[in-house]
Design a protein around this motif. Sequence first.
Motif, PDB file in Angstrom:
ATOM      1  N   PRO A   1       0.796  -1.233   0.000  1.00  0.00           N
ATOM      2  CA  PRO A   1       0.000   0.000   0.000  1.00  0.00           C
ATOM      3  C   PRO A   1       0.824   1.276   0.000  1.00  0.00           C
ATOM      4  CG  PRO A   1      -0.283  -1.230   2.063  1.00  0.00           C
ATOM      5  CD  PRO A   1       0.485  -2.102   1.145  1.00  0.00           C
ATOM      6  N   TRP A   2       2.001   1.260   0.644  1.00  0.00           N
ATOM      7  CA  TRP A   2       2.771   2.503   0.735  1.00  0.00           C
ATOM      8  C   TRP A   2       3.458   2.870  -0.578  1.00  0.00           C
ATOM      9  CZ3 TRP A   2       3.674  -1.863   3.664  1.00  0.00           C
ATOM     10  CH2 TRP A   2       4.829  -2.594   3.407  1.00  0.00           C
ATOM     11  N   LEU A   3       3.456   1.958  -1.526  1.00  0.00           N
ATOM     12  CA  LEU A   3       4.058   2.291  -2.834  1.00  0.00           C
ATOM     13  C   LEU A   3       3.007   2.506  -3.926  1.00  0.00           C
ATOM     14  CD1 LEU A   3       7.163  -0.104  -2.952  1.00  0.00           C
ATOM     15  CD2 LEU A   3       7.056   2.278  -2.216  1.00  0.00           C
ATOM     16  N   GLU A   4       1.747   2.287  -3.576  1.00  0.00           N
ATOM     17  CA  GLU A   4       0.701   2.357  -4.617  1.00  0.00           C
ATOM     18  C   GLU A   4       0.595   3.727  -5.267  1.00  0.00           C
ATOM     19  OE1 GLU A   4      -2.875   0.935  -2.807  1.00  0.00           O
ATOM     20  OE2 GLU A   4      -2.275  -1.180  -3.040  1.00  0.00           O
ATOM     21  N   LYS A   5       0.822   4.793  -4.475  1.00  0.00           N
ATOM     22  CA  LYS A   5       0.643   6.135  -5.031  1.00  0.00           C
ATOM     23  C   LYS A   5       1.962   6.812  -5.397  1.00  0.00           C
ATOM     24  CE  LYS A   5      -3.840   6.846  -2.984  1.00  0.00           C
ATOM     25  NZ  LYS A   5      -4.662   7.482  -1.955  1.00  0.00           N
ATOM     26  N   VAL A   6       3.021   6.020  -5.400  1.00  0.00           N
ATOM     27  CA  VAL A   6       4.326   6.577  -5.782  1.00  0.00           C
ATOM     28  C   VAL A   6       4.464   6.492  -7.299  1.00  0.00           C
ATOM     29  CG1 VAL A   6       6.826   6.285  -5.627  1.00  0.00           C
ATOM     30  CG2 VAL A   6       5.399   5.960  -3.589  1.00  0.00           C
ATOM     31  N   ASN A   7       4.568   7.652  -7.928  1.00  0.00           N
ATOM     32  CA  ASN A   7       4.691   7.677  -9.386  1.00  0.00           C
ATOM     33  C   ASN A   7       6.120   7.963  -9.849  1.00  0.00           C
ATOM     34  OD1 ASN A   7       1.881   7.271  -9.864  1.00  0.00           O
ATOM     35  ND2 ASN A   7       1.549   9.396  -9.225  1.00  0.00           N
ATOM     36  N   GLU A   8       6.927   8.485  -8.926  1.00  0.00           N
ATOM     37  CA  GLU A   8       8.302   8.826  -9.292  1.00  0.00           C
ATOM     38  C   GLU A   8       9.153   7.552  -9.352  1.00  0.00           C
ATOM     39  OE1 GLU A   8       6.996   9.841  -6.263  1.00  0.00           O
ATOM     40  OE2 GLU A   8       6.062  11.643  -7.055  1.00  0.00           O
ATOM     41  N   PRO A   9      10.256   7.603 -10.101  1.00  0.00           N
ATOM     42  CA  PRO A   9      11.141   6.431 -10.128  1.00  0.00           C
ATOM     43  C   PRO A   9      11.725   6.159  -8.751  1.00  0.00           C
ATOM     44  CG  PRO A   9      11.830   8.118 -11.722  1.00  0.00           C
ATOM     45  CD  PRO A   9      10.732   8.708 -10.912  1.00  0.00           C
TER      46      PRO A   9
ATOM     47  N   GLY B   1      11.070 -11.374 -13.467  1.00  0.00           N
ATOM     48  CA  GLY B   1       9.753 -10.751 -13.610  1.00  0.00           C
ATOM     49  C   GLY B   1       9.820  -9.231 -13.559  1.00  0.00           C
ATOM     50  N   ASP B   2      11.015  -8.654 -13.561  1.00  0.00           N
ATOM     51  CA  ASP B   2      11.162  -7.194 -13.519  1.00  0.00           C
ATOM     52  C   ASP B   2      11.338  -6.674 -14.943  1.00  0.00           C
ATOM     53  OD1 ASP B   2      11.853  -4.542 -13.255  1.00  0.00           O
ATOM     54  OD2 ASP B   2      13.380  -4.878 -11.721  1.00  0.00           O
ATOM     55  N   TYR B   3      10.232  -6.207 -15.493  1.00  0.00           N
ATOM     56  CA  TYR B   3      10.231  -5.714 -16.871  1.00  0.00           C
ATOM     57  C   TYR B   3      10.171  -4.186 -16.917  1.00  0.00           C
ATOM     58  CZ  TYR B   3       9.335 -10.524 -18.422  1.00  0.00           C
ATOM     59  OH  TYR B   3       9.433 -11.876 -18.670  1.00  0.00           O
ATOM     60  N   ALA B   4      10.676  -3.527 -15.906  1.00  0.00           N
ATOM     61  CA  ALA B   4      10.633  -2.057 -15.881  1.00  0.00           C
ATOM     62  C   ALA B   4      11.272  -1.507 -17.159  1.00  0.00           C
ATOM     63  CB  ALA B   4      11.355  -1.532 -14.648  1.00  0.00           C
ATOM     64  N   SER B   5      10.609  -0.493 -17.730  1.00  0.00           N
ATOM     65  CA  SER B   5      10.995  -0.035 -19.064  1.00  0.00           C
ATOM     66  C   SER B   5      12.395   0.558 -19.109  1.00  0.00           C
ATOM     67  CB  SER B   5       9.976   0.976 -19.586  1.00  0.00           C
ATOM     68  OG  SER B   5       9.869   2.049 -18.679  1.00  0.00           O
ATOM     69  N   ILE B   6      12.862   1.062 -17.986  1.00  0.00           N
ATOM     70  CA  ILE B   6      14.201   1.668 -17.962  1.00  0.00           C
ATOM     71  C   ILE B   6      15.288   0.638 -18.307  1.00  0.00           C
ATOM     72  CG2 ILE B   6      14.665   1.228 -15.508  1.00  0.00           C
ATOM     73  CD1 ILE B   6      15.765   4.061 -15.322  1.00  0.00           C
TER      74      ILE B   6
ATOM     75  N   GLU C   1      14.734   9.077 -21.101  1.00  0.00           N
ATOM     76  CA  GLU C   1      13.890   9.980 -20.300  1.00  0.00           C
ATOM     77  C   GLU C   1      14.372  10.064 -18.868  1.00  0.00           C
ATOM     78  OE1 GLU C   1       9.642   9.349 -20.317  1.00  0.00           O
ATOM     79  OE2 GLU C   1       9.677   9.196 -22.499  1.00  0.00           O
ATOM     80  N   ALA C   2      14.932   8.959 -18.386  1.00  0.00           N
ATOM     81  CA  ALA C   2      15.432   8.912 -17.004  1.00  0.00           C
ATOM     82  C   ALA C   2      16.867   9.417 -16.894  1.00  0.00           C
ATOM     83  CB  ALA C   2      15.331   7.488 -16.470  1.00  0.00           C
ATOM     84  N   GLY C   3      17.424   9.849 -18.036  1.00  0.00           N
ATOM     85  CA  GLY C   3      18.752  10.455 -17.986  1.00  0.00           C
ATOM     86  C   GLY C   3      19.901   9.539 -18.342  1.00  0.00           C
ATOM     87  N   PHE C   4      19.597   8.349 -18.890  1.00  0.00           N
ATOM     88  CA  PHE C   4      20.660   7.414 -19.271  1.00  0.00           C
ATOM     89  C   PHE C   4      20.729   7.309 -20.788  1.00  0.00           C
ATOM     90  CE2 PHE C   4      18.972   6.036 -15.159  1.00  0.00           C
ATOM     91  CZ  PHE C   4      20.117   6.130 -14.387  1.00  0.00           C
ATOM     92  N   ALA C   5      21.920   7.152 -21.289  1.00  0.00           N
ATOM     93  CA  ALA C   5      22.095   7.092 -22.739  1.00  0.00           C
ATOM     94  C   ALA C   5      21.496   5.816 -23.321  1.00  0.00           C
ATOM     95  CB  ALA C   5      23.582   7.168 -23.078  1.00  0.00           C
ATOM     96  N   ARG C   6      21.578   4.751 -22.541  1.00  0.00           N
ATOM     97  CA  ARG C   6      21.112   3.440 -23.009  1.00  0.00           C
ATOM     98  C   ARG C   6      20.386   2.724 -21.866  1.00  0.00           C
ATOM     99  NH1 ARG C   6      26.186   4.387 -24.289  1.00  0.00           N
ATOM    100  NH2 ARG C   6      27.088   3.002 -22.736  1.00  0.00           N
ATOM    101  N   PRO C   7      19.620   1.663 -22.173  1.00  0.00           N
ATOM    102  CA  PRO C   7      18.961   0.918 -21.085  1.00  0.00           C
ATOM    103  C   PRO C   7      19.976   0.439 -20.051  1.00  0.00           C
ATOM    104  CG  PRO C   7      18.039   0.268 -23.194  1.00  0.00           C
ATOM    105  CD  PRO C   7      19.217   1.156 -23.501  1.00  0.00           C
TER     106      PRO C   7
END
Lengths: 146, 130
Positions: free
Chosen positions: A67-75, B31-36, B45-51
């Motif tokens: 729950p504490w991460l559900e509303k976190v939109n920042e990286p 299972g970590d498919y984060a786009s970065i 967009e996150a400031g890196f030249a490449r993934p």
Amino acid sequence: MMEKWKCAQTDWIPITITRDEVRRFAKGIMEEDLIYFDEEKAREQGFEDLPLPVTMPVTFWRYFSIPWLEKVNEPLIHGKQGFEYQQPLICNHTYQGQLILNDVYEKSGSKGTMIFLEHTLNLYFQNELHAQVFTTLILFKKEGAS
Amino acid sequence: MKGFKKGDELPPITIPEITAEHISHYAEGSGDYASIHLDKSAAQEAGFARPIAHGMWSMALGGKLVSKWLSSNVLVTSYNVSFITPVMIGDSLIVKGHLLDVDQGSAEIKVKGVNQREETVIKGTMVVKG
């Protein structure tokens, strides 16, 4: 905003990892030791079944509703990671897991204020603690946020 | 741990060039498919030249330093790292293990990952006990 979640806990959930999941993870980390692929080789080394690679339990986070991460939109930045084992984790065992947000604190740096979120994932098997997973995530505080 | 003593270096884990395949295999396993990690524009967009590679992939490679020692009687009892800077596609990665202490079936190992510029990308310690 995050401070109010200090000491928050998820529900306990059962977690069972299959042989195929161990093999897939082991392949992903370029592991070649057969104890992670061949149950006979694992048994020769004294394991009941395929053991999980040391860092694999961090992937258990995906099974929790947090729950504490559900509303976190920042990286979120992964700052630190730790594992402590009393027993090796084995596939096809069902572990009981709970994730706890142990601490929330801020530090100021040249890039602004950072919020540190320190977590522990406890993993029990038959009421005995077998492993703990420690994860520190970092958020940059938004300007004007409390 | 036989044959090793305090101060020894373990054979390093060397990735001469991190590829998209390394990252996608870890994404499938974890299972970590984060786009970065998988998408160039998201990384930019996150400031890196490449993934960027998953930090946990770099940490997991450190586990390979000792996997041949492991059995039901010889365990990694603790493994802790700090993530200092990310590595990305095209970088190299060398994960090194330096034996801080070896004593009757247990070993404390300093683990350090460096990129092609010798910059530290992860650092931490591991304890193996028998």
